[in-house]
Enzyme design. Structure first.
Site, PDB file in Angstrom:
ATOM      1  N   LYS A   1      -2.499   6.392   1.535  1.00 30.22           N
ATOM      2  CA  LYS A   1      -2.970   7.406   2.706  1.00 30.22           C
ATOM      3  C   LYS A   1      -0.954   8.248   2.266  1.00 30.22           C
ATOM      4  O   LYS A   1      -0.672   8.318   3.212  1.00 30.22           O
ATOM      5  CB  LYS A   1      -2.151   5.644   3.705  1.00 30.22           C
TER       6      LYS A   1
ATOM      7  N   ARG B   1       1.060  -1.066  -0.032  1.00 33.34           N
ATOM      8  CA  ARG B   1      -0.008   0.357   0.202  1.00 33.34           C
ATOM      9  C   ARG B   1       0.725   1.080   0.183  1.00 33.34           C
ATOM     10  O   ARG B   1       0.767   2.298  -0.768  1.00 33.34           O
ATOM     11  CB  ARG B   1      -1.068   0.175   1.167  1.00 33.34           C
TER      12      ARG B   1
ATOM     13  N   GLU C   1     -16.389   6.284   4.118  1.00 31.90           N
ATOM     14  CA  GLU C   1     -15.570   5.745   5.255  1.00 31.90           C
ATOM     15  C   GLU C   1     -16.277   6.972   6.535  1.00 31.90           C
ATOM     16  O   GLU C   1     -16.326   7.805   5.903  1.00 31.90           O
ATOM     17  CB  GLU C   1     -14.067   5.112   5.066  1.00 31.90           C
TER      18      GLU C   1
HETATM   19  C1  LIG Z   1      -5.193   4.078   7.458  1.00 33.54           C
HETATM   20  C2  LIG Z   1      -6.647   3.997   6.901  1.00 33.54           C
HETATM   21  C3  LIG Z   1      -7.293   3.155   7.723  1.00 33.54           C
HETATM   22  C4  LIG Z   1      -7.107   1.882   8.442  1.00 33.54           C
HETATM   23  O1  LIG Z   1      -6.995   1.171   7.185  1.00 33.54           O
HETATM   24  P1  LIG Z   1      -5.934   0.044   8.396  1.00 33.54           P
HETATM   25  O2  LIG Z   1      -4.820  -0.687   7.066  1.00 33.54           O
HETATM   26  O3  LIG Z   1      -6.566  -0.840   8.821  1.00 33.54           O
HETATM   27  O4  LIG Z   1      -5.332   0.353   9.689  1.00 33.54           O
HETATM   28  C5  LIG Z   1      -8.814   3.940   7.117  1.00 33.54           C
HETATM   29  N1  LIG Z   1      -9.249   5.070   6.603  1.00 33.54           N
HETATM   30  C6  LIG Z   1      -8.492   5.755   5.729  1.00 33.54           C
HETATM   31  C7  LIG Z   1      -8.706   7.226   5.674  1.00 33.54           C
HETATM   32  C8  LIG Z   1      -6.569   5.727   6.855  1.00 33.54           C
HETATM   33  O5  LIG Z   1      -6.010   6.577   6.550  1.00 33.54           O
END
Ligand SMILES: *Cc1c(COP(=O)(O)O)cnc(C)c1O
Length: 343
Positions: free
Chosen positions: A184, A82, A220
């Site tokens: 991210k 990722r 989300e």
């Molecule tokens: C990091 C993140 C998540 C959660 O991801 P995980 O890999 O489960 O920790 C969900 N939404 C956003 C916007 C994120 O930055």
């Protein structure tokens, strides 16, 4: 292993520097071998790409002690992949999965004294990140980068059990269509701070963000993906190109299907349908899976039948099964648990 003297159950979720971190530098088209350093501070140009144009990406994962006493990391290969998806989107260099995993291993080994004991509910949170370190003034990608991993021990996310959350539908958007919502990047968080602080000021735990194109579909929260449970126990998660693909969500869906025999579906979820679901949870590395009791959309309240006192039945099963897999109580799927220090 002698542990540092911390009150593991009560350390909370905040930055607490550990002794050693990993650093690799990108220069002239290649990454350096990478090494550990005790220096927690970074000195860079005032005109570094990260400072002027927010060229920075990150990851989050945890190392912890299993029931058997091993120190392990949970699916770090997915974080490596990722990170590179994020790097491509921000015109940053690829960091090899092999070197990423090696960096994780070095940091955990060097900070083993900070890995909380089994049963404490605490973990060693690992924060890999990459940023443009060389000066830019005209808008373009930096030429030099740093990749680092630091670690910080964090307490159980919910002390004394998970209380269902109250969310509000945000009037702001988190991610534009064809934007950067699926990677991210620090920039996604910078622009969500105002919306997040506003939600908290108004008494809510978190925001729900809708799709920016039509504002009819649930995406989300600021940092966690959704799971919904239908009356007939089906697990539904929203599908969209602008949701960050949570590793916890992917793991929970697998657990639902393979371990619990539940039907799972990834599809568009309309705000209008929320009232049809009986349970709702949000998931991410830090809290794993948190129950949602209520959603507020302007003057309308949607209350899930699981209520405001405890996790819904299926949400609880999902939580127990995934944490059981993580902690070594339940046999994990091949490759999920990366052993770093054998008991
Ligand atoms: C990091 C993140 C998540 C959660 O991801 P995980 O890999 O489960 O920790 C969900 N939404 C956003 C916007 C994120 O930055």
């Amino acid at each position: 292993m002698e542990k540092v003297n911390l009150d593991w159950e009560n350390i909370g979720f905040s930055y607490r520097p550990t002794n050693t971190r990993y650093v690799s530098a990108y220069k002239d088209g290649r990454w350096s071998a990478g090494q550990l350093t005790e220096d927690a501070n970074i000195v860079i140009s005032e005109s570094a790409g990260v400072l002027q144009y927010a060229q920075t990406i990150f990851e989050g994962l945890k190392a912890y002690t299993t029931k058997h006493g091993d120190i392990v990391a949970f699916r770090p290969d997915l974080n490596a992949q990722r990170l590179n998806d994020s790097a491509k989107r921000l015109e940053m260099p690829i960091f090899s999965e092999e070197q990423f995993l090696n960096g994780i291993e070095q940091v955990v080994k060097a900070n083993a004294a900070y890995v909380p004991p089994y049963g404490s509910g605490a973990t060693l949170y690992l924060r890999p990140f990459m940023y443009g370190s060389s000066p830019v003034i005209g808008v373009r990608p930096a030429e030099e980068y740093q990749f680092r991993i630091f670690s910080t021990p964090v307490g159980p996310y919910f002390k004394g059990g998970a209380k269902p959350l109250t969310l509000c539908v945000s009037e702001f958007d988190r991610a534009a269509s064809r934007g950067t919502g699926h990677v991210k990047a620090g920039l996604n968080y910078a622009m969500s701070l105002y919306a997040g602080v506003t939600a908290k000021r108004n008494g809510f735990d978190e925001n729900i963000y809708l799709d920016s194109a039509t504002r009819t579909k649930v995406e989300e929260t600021g940092g966690a993906n959704f799971l919904f449970i239908t009356k007939d126990k089906k697990v539904i998660t929203p599908k969209s190109d602008t949701i960050l693909p949570s590793i916890t969500r992917r793991s929970l869906l697998y657990v639902a299907k393979v371990y619990l025999g539940l039907e799972v579906e990834e599809r568009e979820v309309y705000l209008e349908e929320l009232a049809d679901f009986v349970e709702c949870g949000i998931c991410g590395t830090a809290a794993v899976l948190s129950p949602v009791g209520k959603v507020v959309d302007r003057d309308q309240e949607i209350c899930f039948s699981s209520g405001m006192e405890k996790m819904g039945e299926i949400t609880q099963k999902l939580y127990d099964t995934l944490t059981g897999v993580q902690m070594g109580d339940i046999v994990a799927p091949e490759g999920w648990i990366r052993e770093i220090i054998k008991a």
